[in-house]
Design a protein around this motif. Structure first.
Motif, PDB file in Angstrom:
ATOM      1  N   LEU A   6      43.722  34.078  45.707  1.00 43.15           N
ATOM      2  CA  LEU A   6      43.625  34.847  44.405  1.00 43.15           C
ATOM      3  C   LEU A   6      43.543  34.063  43.257  1.00 43.15           C
ATOM      4  N   GLU A   7      44.053  32.754  43.016  1.00 41.98           N
ATOM      5  CA  GLU A   7      44.127  31.887  41.897  1.00 41.98           C
ATOM      6  C   GLU A   7      42.600  31.251  41.943  1.00 41.98           C
ATOM      7  N   LYS A   8      41.768  31.568  42.702  1.00 47.83           N
ATOM      8  CA  LYS A   8      40.356  31.321  42.703  1.00 47.83           C
ATOM      9  C   LYS A   8      39.331  32.310  41.779  1.00 47.83           C
ATOM     10  N   ILE A   9      39.782  33.613  41.996  1.00 46.22           N
ATOM     11  CA  ILE A   9      39.410  34.661  41.382  1.00 46.22           C
ATOM     12  C   ILE A   9      39.803  35.522  40.235  1.00 46.22           C
ATOM     13  N   LYS A  10      38.855  35.518  39.333  1.00 48.67           N
ATOM     14  CA  LYS A  10      39.532  36.388  37.942  1.00 48.67           C
ATOM     15  C   LYS A  10      38.657  37.996  37.872  1.00 48.67           C
ATOM     16  N   TYR A  11      39.445  38.718  37.762  1.00 43.95           N
ATOM     17  CA  TYR A  11      38.951  40.102  37.574  1.00 43.95           C
ATOM     18  C   TYR A  11      39.481  41.058  36.627  1.00 43.95           C
ATOM     19  N   CYS A  12      38.573  41.933  36.530  1.00 47.11           N
ATOM     20  CA  CYS A  12      38.866  43.092  35.500  1.00 47.11           C
ATOM     21  C   CYS A  12      38.526  44.490  36.026  1.00 47.11           C
ATOM     22  N   LYS A  13      39.530  45.498  35.487  1.00 45.97           N
ATOM     23  CA  LYS A  13      39.059  46.822  36.128  1.00 45.97           C
ATOM     24  C   LYS A  13      38.926  47.654  34.940  1.00 45.97           C
ATOM     25  N   ASN A  14      38.095  48.709  35.300  1.00 44.44           N
ATOM     26  CA  ASN A  14      37.653  49.715  33.930  1.00 44.44           C
ATOM     27  C   ASN A  14      37.752  51.123  34.746  1.00 44.44           C
ATOM     28  N   TYR A  15      38.405  52.077  34.002  1.00 43.98           N
ATOM     29  CA  TYR A  15      38.713  53.225  34.210  1.00 43.98           C
ATOM     30  C   TYR A  15      37.875  54.290  33.327  1.00 43.98           C
ATOM     31  N   ASP A  16      37.046  55.176  33.887  1.00 42.44           N
ATOM     32  CA  ASP A  16      36.257  55.921  33.255  1.00 42.44           C
ATOM     33  C   ASP A  16      36.729  57.500  33.622  1.00 42.44           C
ATOM     34  N   ILE A  27      35.933  60.870  37.672  1.00 39.43           N
ATOM     35  CA  ILE A  27      36.860  59.909  37.570  1.00 39.43           C
ATOM     36  C   ILE A  27      36.244  58.670  38.291  1.00 39.43           C
ATOM     37  N   GLU A  28      36.066  57.686  37.271  1.00 41.77           N
ATOM     38  CA  GLU A  28      35.568  56.349  38.048  1.00 41.77           C
ATOM     39  C   GLU A  28      36.126  55.306  37.768  1.00 41.77           C
ATOM     40  N   VAL A  29      36.307  54.024  38.685  1.00 43.23           N
ATOM     41  CA  VAL A  29      36.969  52.932  38.641  1.00 43.23           C
ATOM     42  C   VAL A  29      36.034  51.891  38.868  1.00 43.23           C
ATOM     43  N   ARG A  30      35.930  50.786  38.023  1.00 43.03           N
ATOM     44  CA  ARG A  30      35.052  49.596  38.442  1.00 43.03           C
ATOM     45  C   ARG A  30      35.940  48.446  38.465  1.00 43.03           C
ATOM     46  N   LYS A  31      35.754  47.566  39.659  1.00 43.46           N
ATOM     47  CA  LYS A  31      36.416  46.263  39.285  1.00 43.46           C
ATOM     48  C   LYS A  31      35.172  45.079  39.460  1.00 43.46           C
ATOM     49  N   ALA A  51      29.681  36.755  41.739  1.00 42.39           N
ATOM     50  CA  ALA A  51      30.391  37.839  41.059  1.00 42.39           C
ATOM     51  C   ALA A  51      30.238  39.009  42.200  1.00 42.39           C
ATOM     52  N   ARG A  52      31.453  40.096  42.104  1.00 42.88           N
ATOM     53  CA  ARG A  52      31.308  41.144  43.139  1.00 42.88           C
ATOM     54  C   ARG A  52      31.472  42.145  42.214  1.00 42.88           C
ATOM     55  N   ILE A  53      30.793  43.413  42.321  1.00 41.54           N
ATOM     56  CA  ILE A  53      31.236  44.644  41.638  1.00 41.54           C
ATOM     57  C   ILE A  53      31.600  45.754  42.718  1.00 41.54           C
ATOM     58  N   GLU A  54      32.942  46.162  42.507  1.00 43.37           N
ATOM     59  CA  GLU A  54      33.324  47.327  43.405  1.00 43.37           C
ATOM     60  C   GLU A  54      33.230  48.572  42.333  1.00 43.37           C
ATOM     61  N   SER A  55      32.983  49.777  42.899  1.00 41.97           N
ATOM     62  CA  SER A  55      33.042  50.929  42.228  1.00 41.97           C
ATOM     63  C   SER A  55      33.535  52.248  43.086  1.00 41.97           C
ATOM     64  N   GLY A  71      36.033  66.516  43.606  1.00 42.03           N
ATOM     65  CA  GLY A  71      36.775  66.368  44.692  1.00 42.03           C
ATOM     66  C   GLY A  71      36.122  65.600  45.776  1.00 42.03           C
ATOM     67  N   LYS A  72      34.609  65.166  45.424  1.00 40.82           N
ATOM     68  CA  LYS A  72      34.014  64.247  46.524  1.00 40.82           C
ATOM     69  C   LYS A  72      33.985  62.895  46.054  1.00 40.82           C
ATOM     70  N   CYS A  73      34.359  61.890  47.002  1.00 43.91           N
ATOM     71  CA  CYS A  73      34.464  60.591  46.744  1.00 43.91           C
ATOM     72  C   CYS A  73      33.238  59.866  47.156  1.00 43.91           C
ATOM     73  N   SER A  74      33.136  58.737  46.525  1.00 45.19           N
ATOM     74  CA  SER A  74      32.070  57.707  47.013  1.00 45.19           C
ATOM     75  C   SER A  74      32.523  56.383  46.296  1.00 45.19           C
ATOM     76  N   SER A  75      31.916  55.067  47.218  1.00 36.80           N
ATOM     77  CA  SER A  75      32.129  53.876  46.987  1.00 36.80           C
ATOM     78  C   SER A  75      31.156  52.914  46.931  1.00 36.80           C
ATOM     79  N   GLU A  76      31.071  52.007  46.213  1.00 37.24           N
ATOM     80  CA  GLU A  76      29.931  51.017  46.609  1.00 37.24           C
ATOM     81  C   GLU A  76      30.540  49.617  46.328  1.00 37.24           C
TER      82      GLU A  76
END
Length: 71
Positions: free
Chosen positions: A10-20, A26-30, A54-58, A64-69
């Motif tokens: 974990l100390e090798k990775i920096k990250y931020c999250k965004n909620y919209d 409802i969308e969450v991006r990391k 970098a890696r983007i997770e959304s 009511g329908k969920c999706s992720s990428e």
């Protein structure tokens, strides 16, 4: 490079999250970023020229329908 983010300390990775939220959505991006040059040199063909990765997770929930990428 997906392997790296799954196993890196974990100390090798920096990250931020965004909620919209809005319009029944409802969308969450990391965004995860690492500059672990030693791993890049050992595990990628052009590791000497790459300075970071970098890696983007959304995840999105719309009516009511969920999706992720992961990119």
């Amino acid at each position: 490079m997906t392997r790296y983010f799954e196993k890196a300390p974990l100390e090798k990775i920096k990250y931020c999250k965004n909620y919209d939220k809005g319009n029944a959505r409802i969308e969450v991006r990391k965004c995860s970023v690492s500059q672990d040059s030693q791993w890049l040199i050992l595990n990628t063909p052009n590791g000497l020229s790459i300075k970071s990765m970098a890696r983007i997770e959304s995840a999105c929930k719309i009516k009511g329908k969920c999706s992720s990428e992961v990119r």
